[in-house]
Structure formats: structure tokens, C-alpha cells
Design an enzyme around this catalytic site. Structure first.
Site, short mmCIF file in Angstrom:
data_model
loop_
_atom_site.label_atom_id
_atom_site.label_comp_id
_atom_site.label_asym_id
_atom_site.label_seq_id
_atom_site.Cartn_x
_atom_site.Cartn_y
_atom_site.Cartn_z
N GLY A 531 76.40 -36.72 69.46
CA GLY A 531 75.12 -37.17 69.96
C GLY A 531 74.74 -36.54 71.29
CG ASP A 642 82.88 -43.01 72.53
OD1 ASP A 642 83.17 -43.75 71.56
OD2 ASP A 642 82.30 -41.92 72.40
#
Length: 838
Positions: A531, A642
Site C-alpha cells: 500500500g 504492523d
């Protein structure tokens, strides 16, 4: 010297001992009784008496020698069973091969039934092909009087021909057994039918066609595109013969170790079976009929059947035709199609439409012109108003023309393979095709132009905005000369630095340097994308490799956030964190990192892993040390948010380095967490309080670490599908095995047994503590690392973890002593001790 007693025992043993040799033939002076057998010279096949299934009747048959079961491939007296065990097979004085009862030789049960005169010195021999052959006098191919391959039962073996003998008018074909207990001639037959100008393969149900395999196309039969050649070994080849004597077909095997047979069973299912010596069983490489579309003319005339089409039983009308009842192209009720319009298709502007990848129609209404090419074939069909379609007779030759007259029946659409069929359609259908072709070309062009204009306008606005920000940015841009000097210093520092120490210097690179290093962001240099944008490998002039994260222009990250990220990563200096070398803000935003040749941890633990347990454990401890630094030892407290396998990179020595801090959050030393309305990260690794409520803390990273640790142990992704009932993810699967007292069942099978049991159990135990539902009872990263290194059992018992998604009730505490009773022992001699954290 033998004593009298020993001599008597020796003589008795000679009397009762069976001979240790085998025979492959019988002559006029020999017989084969029930309990005896012939074995082919190469010991491939055996002939003898057998009883099928639960039947007590006896038959003479041929089967594979020394196989775990009797796989019978040929039966002599299939419709004349022997009622007891007194059957005898012999060559009589006339030279005939006969089967009779020993107590009544005058009653012949079965014979070769050939014309012979006078006395003959004939003999029968079982060949390595499985063929029982009756020879005149000597075993020679010129002296063959009769052979079993001319009278097949249900099995098609290599070199076994079947078809039509033009001289003897004999039709050779295969027929199924009546049942697994009765080899008598059944209802289904596998035939080479000659009912038109082109022979075809069929399976018949009695006198009714059941499945058509189509005509010969030069390689195989058009209805069997996957049947002709073994795609791996290429050892099987199909042959078609059409000469003055016969029209027949057969196949051969070039590798004698490749054992294969084709069988039509009592249910009408034909199979090509290959023997798997390792598994000791037969594996099917082809089966038919396989579904509705394999059955003969299942959709009626002028239609095609596609097994991938769920609706309409797979049936759809051919181009230019509609359902004869509903007037539509397809329907839930299907019984053939008729022309869409009443327009003439005879010298009225008609033409042909190609239908690709099909089994060509039944050739009963077809004509073969062997000398015509495909263009001449078209002209021939166009001149004759009764011609409904044409196709090439062979896909390997330039000549050979098939034309059809009347109905087109049993057309099958394949996803791969098949032939091209050219269908006669009227001028209306041709005009519609022309319009469709124009639209197919025009619409993508118009869409592309509009898309390019829209993207161009958007990019221009984005670039202008970025230029305004860059003009006001206080960070200065570097030059190529500065870049080279910096990389030389970086190389010198790396060559002489001690383990665990790094420089905190971060450099601003020029865009021209990065473009040159990545060969203008060549596709061959692309390492991956997400992303955030795309990552490329680059090489500086001095030879140093770098990794360039090219941030997406669609990224919502502002320039100020980008600048803060640079400052943040620059301050994080640890051997288990990826090192930031610099950045670039000319034209676009880029981050320049040290290059790690082994890429992400996910490339090693998922799929076919080659990591042993010691390497996995060392990687786990390296990740833990990196997270401890972020949570406790750095100048600022960092929550990564993450942590996952793909964000752990490995250097040349397989040392782990945590990467991708685009989602990280900075806190003061006294602050442990926060709440957000914008949840970012990767589902499967998120803690429940973060995924559901937006609350994140250092315990959120602990949860991600626990999931990652389970993946390292098991070699499976958290999102994998598991066999256990209600186990929707890896956590649930591990918890099930934990409750059952079988936690070692989750260990990656590729590890074999080369790991220390107590160490693996301690890792599973620690991982389950890290993925607890409540953040309060999860350990910190320091505590988790201590549990992993401490040879004692972790101090607390895990409760049901998060995301198990089941209500199992309170089953009570688990007896941990059962798990750890082998503590201190090793499964393999080459297992080494734990390396303490540094």
C-alpha cells in the site's frame, strides 16, 4: 556322513518340495492345472486360475505378476465359468488350446476355436505384453495361430490393437465385466466404430452410444485432448492404422517401468490407470464420461456443451442457432437448437464462423477429403448448400478436410486443447460479428484515452502541489557528487565497524542518483510492492547495493509525516532493525535503505521451507531483541503496529531486521498506548482491542509477535485453512492441539525430528501467552524473550486466546507437566543449546 535318520528326512524333503522354477509356455505334452501358473519371460504377467471377488467360480485369466492384488487384465472363459477346482488348460493333440475338467476331458469348457486339420505340435506362450499366444510348432511371429489380444475383455493394454479387420470382417472391442464378481460380458463396450467415412472411438451402453471420443486428428482422438501423451514423461503414444487389411488403433509405452492400462468398468466408466510404485496403487490420469458434457449428444443438435458452464446443464446453442423450444441461446430445458432466422444460407451472403477448442461433431454425417487443405475445404463446403460445417481432419498435417452435411451432434467445448470448427452462418450473423469486432477494438481505445486524460490531469495537480511544498521545505537536496562521497564513507564504516554498532547519519540523495542506481526503476529490479508503494533494488557507482522504497503518489502520508518518519527511523539504530541510509524528495518521495539479499522471512517459512529449527529460533530471538529495543531501550517508545513475516527482512547471514515503520507511533517514555479512529495494519496480526476498538499499545505488538512465532513454528500462515472443526485460523488450530495434549502436531513437518522438544514446547507456550484475549495478561516483549531463553516452564498457564471463535466451555486447567516431561532431552543429536540474547 549321513545317518540313516538324516537320509530318510532328506529323501522326504525332496518328495514334498515344490520346484523353484517357473514356466512361460505349455506344449502338447504339458498341462496347466488349477493352482499352477505361467509367468512371462520378464516376469511381468502371470496366467492361472482365479475366482473374482466373492465368487466361487473359477476362470483362466492373466494378471500382473507380484503385485499386491490380482489386477486381472484378460479372461479366457469369461462366459463359461468352471464350477470347481478341477479345471485344466492344455494344447490338445489337434493343436487347439482347450480348457476342460480333469475328471471329464471330453467336456470342453472353452477353446481357441480355430480351424486346424490333423495332428499338430503347437504350443502356447504367455508374452511380456500380457498376450497369450498359440504358435504353430515354434515360437515365431510368423507362426502365430491365435492370440488372446484378438479377444480382449475389459482392459486395453499397450500394443493391443482393436478395430475392424477388413479381410476377416472381425470387429475387436472391449466389454465391461457384468460385476466385480462376474467377468462375463457386460452391458458397456469400448469400440472403434466405422459408421461414416471417418472411424471414431465410442463407449456403448448396449446398442446405444454412451460417450464419443471423436475421430483421429493426427495426435489423438478429438474428444480426448489430454489422453494421448503423458505430459511429464512423454512415454505413451497413440497410433491410428487405416490400410488394406484393417482400421484400428493402439498405443505403446517406450519405458518398460511405466505400467499403464485402460479399463471400462461395469458402470460404463472408462479410465486410464498408471501404477504408482511408491504408493503401491493405481492413479487415474483420465476418466470418462466425466460429467454431463462427456455423455453422447447430451445437448441435442446444433449445440455445444461446456462443463465450466454451471447453468443450462452446460448447454448452449452454436452461433446462429437458438433453442428450438424457447427461441433463446440457452435454457434450463435443452433438446437441441434451430437456426436463429429463416434467412437463406445458400448463396445469400453466408459465410463461416470459427468455434475454437471443441470436440468436432459426430462424423456419421461427414465426408473426408484427404487431399484438400483448409482453404480448399472452405470452398468445397461453401459451394454445397447442404454443408453445415467444416474442419481440418488433422492438426499435424496441412491437408485433410472434414465436411458435415445435416445436423451437428455431440459438440463439446474444452478449456484446453480441442480443434477449430468452422460453422456455416447467414449474413446477419456475420454482420453482427463485424459490429462486435469493431466495438471490441473501439471501446478499449476510448476507455484508455479517457483514463489517460483523467490520470494526467490528476498527476499535474498532484505535482504542482508537491512542487509548492518542496519550495518551502527546509531540507536541502543533495548532489550526485555528495551521494558518491557519502556511500564511500558508508562502505568504509561498514568494513570496520564492530558488531551491533551503526552510524546515525542520514543522507539526502538526488533523484538522478537513485534513477541511475535503479536503472530508471527497471521492472527487473523490482523487489515487491504494498500500500505504501514499490520497492526496488539499486546499485550505487561504488558497487554498494541499496533498497529504494518509492512511496506511492496516491499515499495519504503528507510531506510533514514523511519528514517525521525519516527523523524517527534515523534515530533507531539497532542490529535487528533495517538501517535507513537516506531519502530523496526531488520529484517524488523515496526512502533509501540498506539492501538485504534474503528478502522477507515469509519467503522462507511458508511453502517449501529450508530453515532448520536452530535458525528459526535465532531469528525469533533477533525479532524479540528488536522489539525490546523499540518498546524499552530506544530514546522514544515506538509501537510498530504492523509486525508480520513480510516485514522481517533477512541479511546474508540470516539475521532478522524489522522493517516498514510507516505505521509506527512514537510515545514518550511514560506513555504506553493510545486510541485511534483509523485502524491500520494487517488483519490476522492485529490484537482484538486494536482491531475492534482502535486501542493500541506495546501489548498490541506483543500479540503480533505471538502470531508470528506460531507461524515460524508451524510454517503456516495464520489465514490458512485447517482440518480441525471450527478452527478458523492458526491460533484456533494451535489451541485445539494444546487442549488435546498434542501441541507438537503443529510443528512444521519439514523440520522432521531435528529439534529440542522442550524448547519448541516453551515457544508454543510463550506464543499462546502473547495472543491472549486480554492485553493485561499478555507478557511484555522483555518477559516473552526471557521465557523463550529460560529453560524453565513459563510461569503462567495460557487461557483461551483471542479469535478462536468458539464456545468450548470451561474445561479446566491443562496439565503442563505432561507437555514438559521430556524437558532437557533432544530429538536429534545435532540440536544445539539456546543462544542467549546479547
Amino acid at each position: 556322513m549321513f545317518s540313516a535318520e538324516n537320509l530318510l528326512l532328506y529323501l522326504f524333503a525332496l518328495l514334498v518340495m515344490q520346484p523353484c522354477f517357473s514356466i512361460d509356455s505349455i506344449t502338447v505334452n504339458q498341462t496347466l492345472k488349477d493352482g499352477e501358473s505361467l509367468i512371462s519371460p520378464g516376469k511381468f504377467f502371470e496366467l492361472g486360475f482365479f475366482s473374482p471377488g466373492s465368487s466361487s467360480s473359477r476362470y483362466i485369466g492373466v494378471w500382473y505378476h507380484n503385485f499386491p492384488e490380482k489386477y486381472v487384465v484378460w479372461v479366457a472363459n469369461r462366459d463359461a465359468p468352471i464350477t470347481n477346482s478341477s479345471g485344466v488348460l492344455a494344447v490338445d493333440k489337434t493343436g487347439q488350446l482347450v480348457l476342460f475338467y480333469s475328471e471329464n476331458p471330453q467336456v470342453i469348457i472353452w477353446s481357441s476355436n480355430i480351424s486346424l486339420s490333423g495332428a499338430n505340435n503347437n504350443s502356447a506362450k504367455l508374452l511380456d505384453t500380457g498376450n497369450l499366444v498359440l504358435f504353430k510348432n515354434t515360437f515365431s511371429g510368423k507362426n502365430i495361430l491365435w492370440e488372446g489380444f484378438d479377444h480382449p475383455t475389459d482392459t486395453h493394454l499397450p500394443t493391443m490393437k482393436f478395430g475392424w479387420n477388413k479381410k476377416t470382417k472381425r470387429d475387436t472391442f472391449f466389454t465391461s465385466w457384468k460385476s466385480p464378481d462376474d467377468p462375463g460380458m457386460g452391458e458397456y463396450s469400448y469400440r472403434f466404430i466405422i459408421n461414416g467415412s471417418v472411424p471414431q472411438l465410442f463407449i456403448y451402453d448396449g446398442s446405444r452410444p454412451y460417450m464419443r471420443m471423436g475421430p483421429w486428428n493426427g495426435i489423438t482422438y478429438s474428444g480426448l485432448p489430454e489422453y494421448s501423451v503423458d505430459s511429464v514423461n512423454e512415454v505413451s503414444k497413440v497410433y491410428y492404422i487405416d490400410n488394406e487389411e484393417e482400421v484400428s488403433t493402439y498405443y505403446t509405452i517406450s519405458d518398460p517401468t511405466y505400467i499403464t492400462r485402460s479399463v471400462v468398468d461395469d458402470k460404463g466408466i472408462a479410465q486410464r490407470l498408471n501404477w504408482n510404485a511408491e504408493l503401491q496403487k493405481w492413479k487415474s490420469s483420465w476418466e470418462g464420461p466425466d460429467g454431463n458434457c462427456d455423455k453422447y449428444a447430451t445437448c441435442g443438435a446444433f449445440s455445444t456443451c461446456n462443463s465450466l458452464r454451471v447453468a443450462d446443464q452446460g448447454c448452449v446453442c452454436l452461433p446462429g442457432y437458438v433453442n428450438k423450444f424457447t427461441g433463446e441461446l440457452s435454457s434450463t430445458s435443452f433438446d437441441g437448437c434451430v437456426r436463429k432466422t429463416r434467412a437463406l444460407v445458400c448463396r445469400n451472403g453466408e459465410g463461416f464462423k470459427k468455434v475454437s477448442g471443441v470436440k468436432v461433431p459426430d462424423t456419421v454425417n461427414a465426408q473426408l477429403e484427404p487431399s484438400l487443405g483448409i482453404k480448399a475445404c472452405r470452398d468445397l463446403c461453401l459451394k454445397n448448400c447442404s454443408c453445415t460445417a467444416y474442419a481440418a481432419a488433422s492438426i499435424t498435417e496441412d491437408v485433410g478436410c472434414l465436411t458435415w452435411y445435416g445436423e451437428l451432434v455431440d459438440v463439446r467445448q474444452f478449456s484446453q486443447g480441442g480443434q477449430d470448427l468452422y460453422l456455416r452462418v447467414d449474413h446477419h450473423e456475420l454482420a453482427e460479428d463485424s459490429k462486435k469486432r469493431i466495438l471490441k477494438v473501439l471501446l478499449p481505445v476510448v476507455f484508455t484515452v479517457v483514463l489517460i486524460l483523467g490520470i494526467t490531469c490528476w498527476l499535474l495537480r498532484k505535482m504542482r502541489k508537491r512542487e509548492r511544498i518542496n519550495r518551502n521545505l527546509e531540507l536541502s537536496n543533495g548532489s550526485e557528487k555528495d551521494d558518491i562521497a557519502y556511500m564511500e564513507r558508508y562502505s568504509d564504516v561498514n568494513a570496520s565497524k564492530e558488531a551491533g554498532t551503526t552510524s546515525a547519519e542520514v543522507h539526502c540523495f538526488s533523484s538522478s542518483t537513485i534513477i541511475a542506481a535503479t536503472e530508471n526503476f527497471s521492472v527487473t529490479n523490482k523487489l515487491g510492492e504494498g500500500g505504501f508503494g514499490t520497492v526496488y533494488k539499486g546499485r550505487m557507482r561504488g558497487g554498494q547495493d541499496i533498497a529504494v522504497k518509492r512511496l506511492s503518489i496516491t499515499s495519504k502520508q503528507g510531506l510533514e509525516e514523511f519528514r517525521n518518519e525519516i527523523i524517527l527511523i534515523a534515530k533507531l539504530q539497532h542490529r535487528n532493525l533495517v538501517r535507513l541510509l537516506g531519502y530523496c524528495i526531488q520529484q517524488e518521495n523515496m526512502l533509501i535503505y540498506e539492501y538485504l539479499p534474503n528478502r522477507g522471512l515469509d519467503c522462507f517459512i511458508f511453502g517449501k521451507s529450508e530453515l532448520n529449527w536452530r535458525t528459526r529460533f535465532d531469528i525469533t530471538m533477533g525479532i524479540a531483541r528488536g522489539m525490546i529495543y523499540l518498546h524499552h531501550d530506544s530514546r522514544l517508545r515506538i509501537i510498530h503496529r504492523d509486525l508480520k513475516a513480510s516485514n522481517v527482512l533477512l541479511d546474508a547471514s540470516m539475521n532478522p531486521k524489522i522493517s516498514d515503520f510507516g505505521m509506527a507511533r512514537i510515545f514518550g517514555n511514560e506513555q504506553n498506548g493510545d486510541t485511534t479512529n483509523r485502524v491500520v495494519g494487517t488483519y490476522g496480526y492485529m490484537s482484538p482491542e486494536y482491531a475492534m476498538e482502535g486501542h493500541f499499545s506495546i501489548k498490541s505488538d506483543v500479540f503480533s509477535f505471538g502470531v508470528l512465532l506460531l507461524e515460524i513454528i508451524s510454517g503456516r500462515r495464520n489465514s490458512s485453512t485447517f482440518d480441525a472443526e471450527n478452527s478458523v485460523n492458526l491460533i484456533g488450530h494451535v489451541w485445539d492441539r494444546w487442549l488435546e495434549g498434542k501441541p507438537l502436531e503443529i510443528v512444521d513437518p519439514s523440520l522432521g525430528e531435528s529439534y529440542e522438544v522442550s524448547e519448541v514446547l516453551r515457544c508454543i507456550h510463550t506464543a499462546l501467552l502473547c495472543v491472549q484475549e486480554s492485553a493485561a495478561i499478555r507478557p511484555t516483549m522483555s518477559e516473552a524473550a526471557s521465557m523463550l531463553c529460560n529453560e524453565r516452564t513459563p510461569p503462567s498457564t495460557p487461557e483461551q486466546p483471542a479469535f478462536v471463535n468458539r464456545a468450548r466451555g470451561n474445561i479446566g486447567p491443562v496439565n503442563l507437566s505432561f507437555f514438559y516431561e521430556t524437558e532437557g532431552t533432544t530429538v536429534s543429536d545435532d540440536t544445539v543449546g539456546i543462544t542467549e540474547g546479547r
